[in-house]
Write an enzyme that holds these catalytic residues in place. Structure first.
Site, PDB file in Angstrom:
ATOM      1  N   SER A 146     -16.972 -10.816 -12.092  1.00 30.76           N
ATOM      2  CA  SER A 146     -18.058 -11.180 -12.447  1.00 30.76           C
ATOM      3  C   SER A 146     -19.095 -11.070 -11.382  1.00 30.76           C
ATOM      4  O   SER A 146     -18.992 -10.436 -10.491  1.00 30.76           O
ATOM      5  CB  SER A 146     -18.464 -11.963 -13.747  1.00 30.76           C
ATOM      6  OG  SER A 146     -19.547 -12.075 -14.377  1.00 30.76           O
ATOM      7  N   ASP A 305     -25.479  -7.811 -12.903  1.00 30.02           N
ATOM      8  CA  ASP A 305     -24.312  -8.412 -11.869  1.00 30.02           C
ATOM      9  C   ASP A 305     -23.395  -7.463 -11.667  1.00 30.02           C
ATOM     10  O   ASP A 305     -23.333  -6.301 -12.163  1.00 30.02           O
ATOM     11  CB  ASP A 305     -23.805  -9.712 -12.730  1.00 30.02           C
ATOM     12  CG  ASP A 305     -23.099  -9.366 -13.875  1.00 30.02           C
ATOM     13  OD1 ASP A 305     -23.103  -8.360 -14.523  1.00 30.02           O
ATOM     14  OD2 ASP A 305     -22.015 -10.435 -14.088  1.00 30.02           O
ATOM     15  N   ASP A 309     -22.199  -7.019 -17.074  1.00 28.36           N
ATOM     16  CA  ASP A 309     -22.274  -7.730 -18.568  1.00 28.36           C
ATOM     17  C   ASP A 309     -23.465  -8.585 -18.479  1.00 28.36           C
ATOM     18  O   ASP A 309     -23.665  -9.270 -19.577  1.00 28.36           O
ATOM     19  CB  ASP A 309     -20.849  -8.557 -18.790  1.00 28.36           C
ATOM     20  CG  ASP A 309     -20.656  -9.537 -17.710  1.00 28.36           C
ATOM     21  OD1 ASP A 309     -21.348  -9.635 -16.876  1.00 28.36           O
ATOM     22  OD2 ASP A 309     -19.533 -10.278 -18.066  1.00 28.36           O
TER      23      ASP A 309
END
Length: 579
Positions: A146, A305, A309
């Site tokens: 992430s 990002d 998401d």
């Protein structure tokens, strides 16, 4: 239980150790670093593993990936049907070793005769969720960390519904992983064997095109107006990640043609070289976007990002300066826009979903439209699970969001989706621009109508073995403290999600909390204030969330500051006792 030195020695003496891993292992001369790399295994939390790249059981490398995938492959036949034919979808982002880890997963699955669908190039996390549903796969694997720093990578598992795995599924997969005694000897096919097996299937643009087709249906505009060119100046940055193609294509098909991309951040870069952190929650990530926004007189700035998401949005405030909206603010704006443009007949059966640490402004907005709000634990996997339950109950999912910049407009994806959010945000900004307002103006209107809700979050990072013990001690102390007030706010109730029990302090009555167990405590205060403490499942952090509602912005800011200061003092006292 083996000591870290024994585990290290097993790796050090393994003759077939991967050459790159072996080279990196030889470079570590610091005993404390070696201990941290081998004293435990990476925790399978929040639906997968995540950690610093490098050799060791507590690091992300080919061996930790193989072990997790081996456990998953052993789990699947007992919990899914037609696993070998349905296969597993694998996607990966722009980080170091992402594609290599994706192929390692395919190599392990192939030993079990399980088909692997692997994207030809990097893709966003929401597309992986969509692909699982589109292909009818048994599950999905996403290689990503992430918005973590460049030295991190991770592996997340998605269930057959396209959502992050539930706690029950996670426990079962962990049990299967724990049965594997030696991560170094997990069987896998080499490249030649994998090619000959016929079990590796590369995915091209088919899934992208199907996803973009579905994007058309999230619009709240009249179809004729949707196809008209729109006078909205947009600056977009994918922050060196995966979203460039899908976001720009989706904006173009919705006739947002004035899109200015931050070229320095359009190219995938595992070092994220133009930002301190590739996290749209942090204002520094928008520095280049703001520069470009000033040049083109942009109405909004959009930033995703690395695995797309999460979405960050900046708009001009009353001083003509770009201001990054919080996740709570953007989520509230999106909720109001969606409900404002939904058929009232849907309201009776509609459900808005938020987490327990997400702004109460969302509930106030939903209440004004007579739409029910459901709460889940922190983490979008719980929102995805609720949507799956709606498939059977017939309830209507209308919007879901969390404070950490995660939003979902339509359930054709079962995880937070920055691409959906970017498109509907652009549409919302255009709607308000047509009425002479910015998103900042629209937000102020929401505050005037529902109250000046304000939230905050602080985190305490305590790394390593001792850090984990300290975090556990703090949570234990908070549970045992008999607080009557915090920063002058009277204590009304304590919600302990580990015991699934709510204690009402006014009459000492107890009520069950109908949510999965989690190590989290929420202090409910008067004047609509609250504090929630939650250890991170993937990082060595203790996160503290705050919420207040004042008479005006200044009043809310003062209340929030007092609440943060009071909790910091409480933490300091606990840490002093521990020391």
């Amino acid at each position: 239980m083996r000591s870290w030195k024994e585990v290290y020695q097993r790796w050090h003496s393994f003759e077939q150790l991967d050459e790159q891993v072996q080279l990196e292992l030889r470079k570590i001369n610091d005993t404390s670093l070696l201990e941290d790399a081998f004293y435990k295994e990476l925790t399978f939390g929040t639906g997968g593993i995540r950690g610093v790249l490098g050799p060791g059981t507590n690091r992300m490398n080919v061996y930790t990936v193989r072990k997790v995938v081996e456990g998953l492959a052993n789990y699947l036949p007992y919990h899914r049907v037609n696993v070998k034919d349905r296969g597993v979808v694998i996607a990966y982002d722009s980080r170091y070793m992402s594609k290599e880890f994706a192929l390692e997963a395919a190599r392990v699955l192939s030993v079990h005769g399980i088909k692997a669908y692997v994207f030809e190039s990097l893709r966003p996390t929401p597309l992986l969720s969509f692909a699982v549903r589109y292909l009818g796969a048994a599950c999905g694997i996403m290689i990503t960390a992430s918005h973590n720093p460049p030295e991190y990578n991770g592996l997340k598992v998605y269930n057959e519904d396209g959502g992050q795995i539930t706690p029950t599924e996670s426990d079962q997969i962990v049990a299967a992983i724990n049965e594997i005694e030696d991560e170094l000897t997990v069987p896998f096919l080499n490249d030649e064997e994998l090619a000959e097996s016929g079990l590796l299937h590369w995915i091209g643009k088919e899934i992208d095109n199907a996803y973009l087709e579905r994007i058309n249906y999230i619009s709240r505009m009249d179809p004729a107006k949707r196809m008209q060119d729109k006078d909205l100046q947009i600056v977009f940055t994918p922050l060196h990640g995966t979203s460039y193609d899908l976001v720009t294509s989706a904006l173009e098909q919705m006739r947002f043609l004035n899109v200015h991309v931050v070229t320095e951040q359009a190219i995938p870069d595992p070092d994220f070289s133009t930002v301190e952190s590739p996290n749209p929650e942090e204002h520094q990530a928008f520095a280049l976007a703001e520069e470009l926004g000033d040049k083109v007189d942009a109405d909004i700035l959009l930033g995703t990002d690395p695995d797309a998401d999460r979405l960050g949005v900046a708009v001009k405030n009353g001083y003509g300066e770009f201001q990054v909206l919080t996740g709570n603010q953007l989520g509230s704006l999106l909720l109001d826009y969606i409900l404002r443009h939904s058929n009232p007949n849907v309201y009776k059966n509609a459900k808005m979903i938020k987490t327990v640490v997400t702004t109460e402004l969302g509930r106030a907005i939903a209440d004004s439209y007579h739409v029910e709000t459901l709460e889940t634990l922190t983490g979008f996997k719980y929102i995805g699970e609720k949507i799956h339950q709606f498939d059977a109950s017939g309830e209507t999912f209308i919007f879901g969001f969390e404070e950490s910049y995660g939003y979902l407009v339509s359930g054709f994806v079962r995880d937070k989706d920055a691409i959906q959010a970017a498109i509907i945000t652009a549409e919302m900004a255009y709607y308000w621009k047509q009425r002479g307002k910015t998103l900042f103006d629209a937000l102020h209107d929401l505050y005037e109508t529902h109250g000046f809700y304000l939230e905050g979050m602080s985190s305490l990072t305590l790394k390593g073995k001792e850090g984990a013990k300290q975090i556990s001690f703090i949570m234990s102390e908070i549970r045992n403290m008999e607080l009557t007030n915090v920063a002058g706010f009277k204590m009304k109730a304590v919600e302990d999600y580990l015991t699934s029990e709510k204690l009402n302090l006014e009459d000492n009555s107890k009520a069950p909390i109908d949510l999965p167990k989690e190590n989290m405590v929420k202090l409910m205060l008067d004047e609509k204030a609250w504090v929630c403490l939650r250890p991170s499942g993937t990082e060595p952090k203790l996160k503290t969330y705050y919420g207040v509602c004042g008479k005006n912005r200044k009043d809310s800011e003062e209340k929030l500051a007092k609440l943060k200061e009071a909790m910091a003092n409480i933490m300091d006292k606990i840490m002093t006792v521990k020391a």
